[in-house]
Enzyme design. Structure first.
Site, PDB file in Angstrom:
ATOM      1  N   ASP A 198     -31.027 -28.124 -14.868  1.00  0.00           N
ATOM      2  CA  ASP A 198     -30.590 -27.106 -15.833  1.00  0.00           C
ATOM      3  C   ASP A 198     -31.530 -27.051 -17.030  1.00  0.00           C
ATOM      4  O   ASP A 198     -31.727 -25.991 -17.619  1.00  0.00           O
ATOM      5  CB  ASP A 198     -29.152 -27.406 -16.269  1.00  0.00           C
ATOM      6  CG  ASP A 198     -28.208 -27.366 -15.078  1.00  0.00           C
ATOM      7  OD1 ASP A 198     -28.133 -26.303 -14.433  1.00  0.00           O
ATOM      8  OD2 ASP A 198     -27.608 -28.400 -14.755  1.00  0.00           O
ATOM      9  N   GLU A 225     -25.797 -36.572  -7.203  1.00  0.00           N
ATOM     10  CA  GLU A 225     -27.244 -36.343  -7.403  1.00  0.00           C
ATOM     11  C   GLU A 225     -27.898 -37.594  -7.993  1.00  0.00           C
ATOM     12  O   GLU A 225     -28.982 -38.002  -7.575  1.00  0.00           O
ATOM     13  CB  GLU A 225     -27.461 -35.145  -8.340  1.00  0.00           C
ATOM     14  CG  GLU A 225     -27.050 -33.826  -7.702  1.00  0.00           C
ATOM     15  CD  GLU A 225     -27.064 -32.641  -8.664  1.00  0.00           C
ATOM     16  OE1 GLU A 225     -27.100 -31.509  -8.178  1.00  0.00           O
ATOM     17  OE2 GLU A 225     -27.022 -32.847  -9.891  1.00  0.00           O
ATOM     18  N   SER A 279     -28.693 -23.324  -6.571  1.00  0.00           N
ATOM     19  CA  SER A 279     -29.343 -22.165  -5.952  1.00  0.00           C
ATOM     20  C   SER A 279     -30.798 -22.452  -5.591  1.00  0.00           C
ATOM     21  O   SER A 279     -31.293 -21.996  -4.550  1.00  0.00           O
ATOM     22  CB  SER A 279     -29.239 -20.953  -6.890  1.00  0.00           C
ATOM     23  OG  SER A 279     -29.815 -21.253  -8.140  1.00  0.00           O
ATOM     24  N   THR A 280     -31.503 -23.228  -6.421  1.00  0.00           N
ATOM     25  CA  THR A 280     -32.905 -23.551  -6.104  1.00  0.00           C
ATOM     26  C   THR A 280     -32.959 -24.521  -4.925  1.00  0.00           C
ATOM     27  O   THR A 280     -33.788 -24.360  -4.010  1.00  0.00           O
ATOM     28  CB  THR A 280     -33.619 -24.146  -7.336  1.00  0.00           C
ATOM     29  OG1 THR A 280     -33.213 -23.427  -8.507  1.00  0.00           O
ATOM     30  CG2 THR A 280     -35.124 -24.047  -7.201  1.00  0.00           C
ATOM     31  N   GLY A 336     -24.983 -28.608 -13.752  1.00  0.00           N
ATOM     32  CA  GLY A 336     -24.428 -27.261 -13.914  1.00  0.00           C
ATOM     33  C   GLY A 336     -23.549 -26.884 -12.731  1.00  0.00           C
ATOM     34  O   GLY A 336     -22.562 -26.160 -12.874  1.00  0.00           O
TER      35      GLY A 336
HETATM   36  C1  5RP Z   1     -26.087 -29.108  -9.744  1.00  0.00           C
HETATM   37  C2  5RP Z   1     -27.369 -29.243 -10.469  1.00  0.00           C
HETATM   38  C3  5RP Z   1     -28.405 -28.201 -10.227  1.00  0.00           C
HETATM   39  O1  5RP Z   1     -29.579 -28.831  -9.824  1.00  0.00           O
HETATM   40  C4  5RP Z   1     -28.651 -27.427 -11.482  1.00  0.00           C
HETATM   41  O2  5RP Z   1     -27.409 -26.930 -11.944  1.00  0.00           O
HETATM   42  C5  5RP Z   1     -29.637 -26.279 -11.253  1.00  0.00           C
HETATM   43  O3  5RP Z   1     -29.057 -25.328 -10.424  1.00  0.00           O
HETATM   44  P1  5RP Z   1     -29.792 -23.969 -10.061  1.00  0.00           P
HETATM   45  O4  5RP Z   1     -30.942 -24.315  -9.174  1.00  0.00           O
HETATM   46  O5  5RP Z   1     -28.733 -23.150  -9.370  1.00  0.00           O
HETATM   47  O6  5RP Z   1     -30.235 -23.338 -11.360  1.00  0.00           O
HETATM   48  O7  5RP Z   1     -27.605 -30.145 -11.229  1.00  0.00           O
HETATM   49  O8  5RP Z   1     -25.170 -30.071 -10.138  1.00  0.00           O
END
Ligand code: 5RP
Length: 223
Positions: A88, A107, A34-35, A100
């Site tokens: 996370d 990544e 989301s970020t 997450g």
């Molecule tokens: C996805 C990730 C995300 O960067 C992590 O889960 C953070 O997500 P959000 O910005 O939605 O809190 O590692 O695999």
């Protein structure tokens, strides 16, 4: 400020960082979540300055393309000056737990190529010691039970992420109860288990810069 407003503020700060530090015509690495989605929306304003992006997931690829940003296969790209992604959990050494959203492997690959990893998150993600957030581990399906037994030997409680398949066609075990005192060593130990693709500890390749969204504004933190 709401959590989304904090995320939006760090995403804009990351776009400003990219504009100031990534050479025109370069390719930007883009994370997942989301970020990262707020960052993609902010990056759209800069799209004519850059050649395009490398995406860390199919969801990110779709969102980038929706903004008219060209997405390159990583194998076509030699150099990524900046990679921007969320986390996370992140500690004082800028070690992270990620995954997450289940995109940890791609990544980690994009982060490995990038010169500078900029982590963007709100202050709820900053921790003194990682491990409250269950550690995601991507696993080859036929190795699921074996890997779960080995993770239990390390003190963890692995839980299969139900109904989830990664972009690479694999499974995720979310591991609770780990005491992460030495993230780099644990990252290596888990990756040595046969059948593990990778795990969500980013300690061998931590972030270089954290842009942290706080009620008082965006803070820039280096390890
Ligand atoms: C996805 C990730 C995300 O960067 C992590 O889960 C953070 O997500 P959000 O910005 O939605 O809190 O590692 O695999």
């Amino acid at each position: 400020m709401t959590q989304d407003e904090l995320k939006q503020a760090v995403a804009q700060a990351a776009a400003d960082y990219v504009a100031a530090n990534a050479p025109a015509g370069s390719i930007i690495g883009v994370g997942t979540g989301s970020t990262a989605n707020f960052f993609i929306d902010a990056l759209a304003a800069l799209k004519d300055r850059y050649k395009g992006a490398v995406a860390s997931s199919e969801a990110t690829r779709q969102r980038l393309e929706g903004h008219g940003i060209r997405v390159f296969d990583l194998n076509e790209v030699d150099d990524i000056p900046v990679y921007v992604d969320g986390a996370d959990e992140i500690d004082a050494g800028l070690n992270m737990i990620k995954g997450g959203g289940g995109a940890l492997t791609r990544e980690k690959i994009v982060a490995a190529v990038a010169t500078t990893f900029v982590c963007i998150c709100d202050e709820s993600k900053r921790v003194a010691a990682m491990g409250k957030f269950p550690l995601p581990v991507e696993v080859i399906p036929m190795a699921r039970a074996h890997v779960a037994r080995e993770l239990a030997k390390l003190g963890g409680t692995p839980v299969l992420r139900e109904g989830f398949v990664t972009d690479n066609g694999n499974l995720i075990l979310d591991v609770k109860d780990l005491h992460i005192t030495d993230p780099k060593t644990l990252e290596g130990q888990i990756n040595q288990i046969t059948g593990v693709v990778t795990n969500g500890l980013f300690a061998m390749r931590p972030a270089n810069l954290l842009l942290l969204g706080t009620a008082g504004g965006v803070r820039s933190i280096v390890a």
